[in-house]
Design a protein around this motif. Structure first.
Motif, PDB file in Angstrom:
ATOM      1  N   ILE A  54       0.462  -1.357   0.021  1.00 59.19           N
ATOM      2  CA  ILE A  54       0.271  -0.262   0.138  1.00 59.19           C
ATOM      3  C   ILE A  54       0.556   1.527  -0.329  1.00 59.19           C
ATOM      4  N   ALA A  55       1.478   1.248   1.076  1.00 63.15           N
ATOM      5  CA  ALA A  55       2.430   2.083   0.988  1.00 63.15           C
ATOM      6  C   ALA A  55       3.952   2.468  -0.499  1.00 63.15           C
ATOM      7  N   GLY A  56       4.463   1.864  -0.880  1.00 67.40           N
ATOM      8  CA  GLY A  56       4.619   2.271  -2.256  1.00 67.40           C
ATOM      9  C   GLY A  56       3.367   2.679  -3.279  1.00 67.40           C
ATOM     10  N   SER A  57       2.374   2.374  -3.227  1.00 63.30           N
ATOM     11  CA  SER A  57       1.704   2.317  -4.533  1.00 63.30           C
ATOM     12  C   SER A  57       0.628   3.861  -4.504  1.00 63.30           C
ATOM     13  N   VAL A  58       0.519   3.983  -2.608  1.00 59.28           N
ATOM     14  CA  VAL A  58       0.441   5.897  -2.475  1.00 59.28           C
ATOM     15  C   VAL A  58       1.553   7.287  -2.923  1.00 59.28           C
ATOM     16  N   TYR A  59       2.634   5.913  -2.841  1.00 59.02           N
ATOM     17  CA  TYR A  59       3.567   6.982  -2.692  1.00 59.02           C
ATOM     18  C   TYR A  59       4.032   6.987  -4.216  1.00 59.02           C
TER      19      TYR A  59
END
Length: 95
Positions: A27-32
């Protein structure tokens, strides 16, 4: 047949518990990667996005009361322990 059914059911629970953990880390990578920092957004939304990225650094896990974290590692541990117990029973009954 019943034992195989329980084994398949337990594997499915552990497999999807593992998938939840892996996807929560993505999730963190996708949002960033969405390049949210380039858009003209208000400070509150930017703060919420940063909080999502910060929270996504720790994986989401499924936990059972007496088993701990549900994952494929737990599945293998349970199988090892069951096999050890089974071989112990066989050794005891042979004497």
């Amino acid at each position: 047949m019943l034992l195989i059914g329980w084994l398949v059911l337990f594997f499915m629970v552990c497999y999807y518990g593992q998938k939840v953990s892996e996807e929560s880390m993505n999730i963190a990578g996708s949002v960033y990667k969405s390049k949210w920092y380039e858009f003209d957004i208000d400070a509150k939304l930017r703060k919420n996005i940063i909080l999502v990225i910060a929270r996504a650094q720790k994986p989401l896990t499924l936990k059972a009361k007496y088993m701990g974290t549900i994952s494929l590692v737990r599945f293998v541990r349970v199988l090892r322990r069951a096999y050890s117990f089974f071989t112990l029973l066989l050794a005891v009954t042979d004497n």
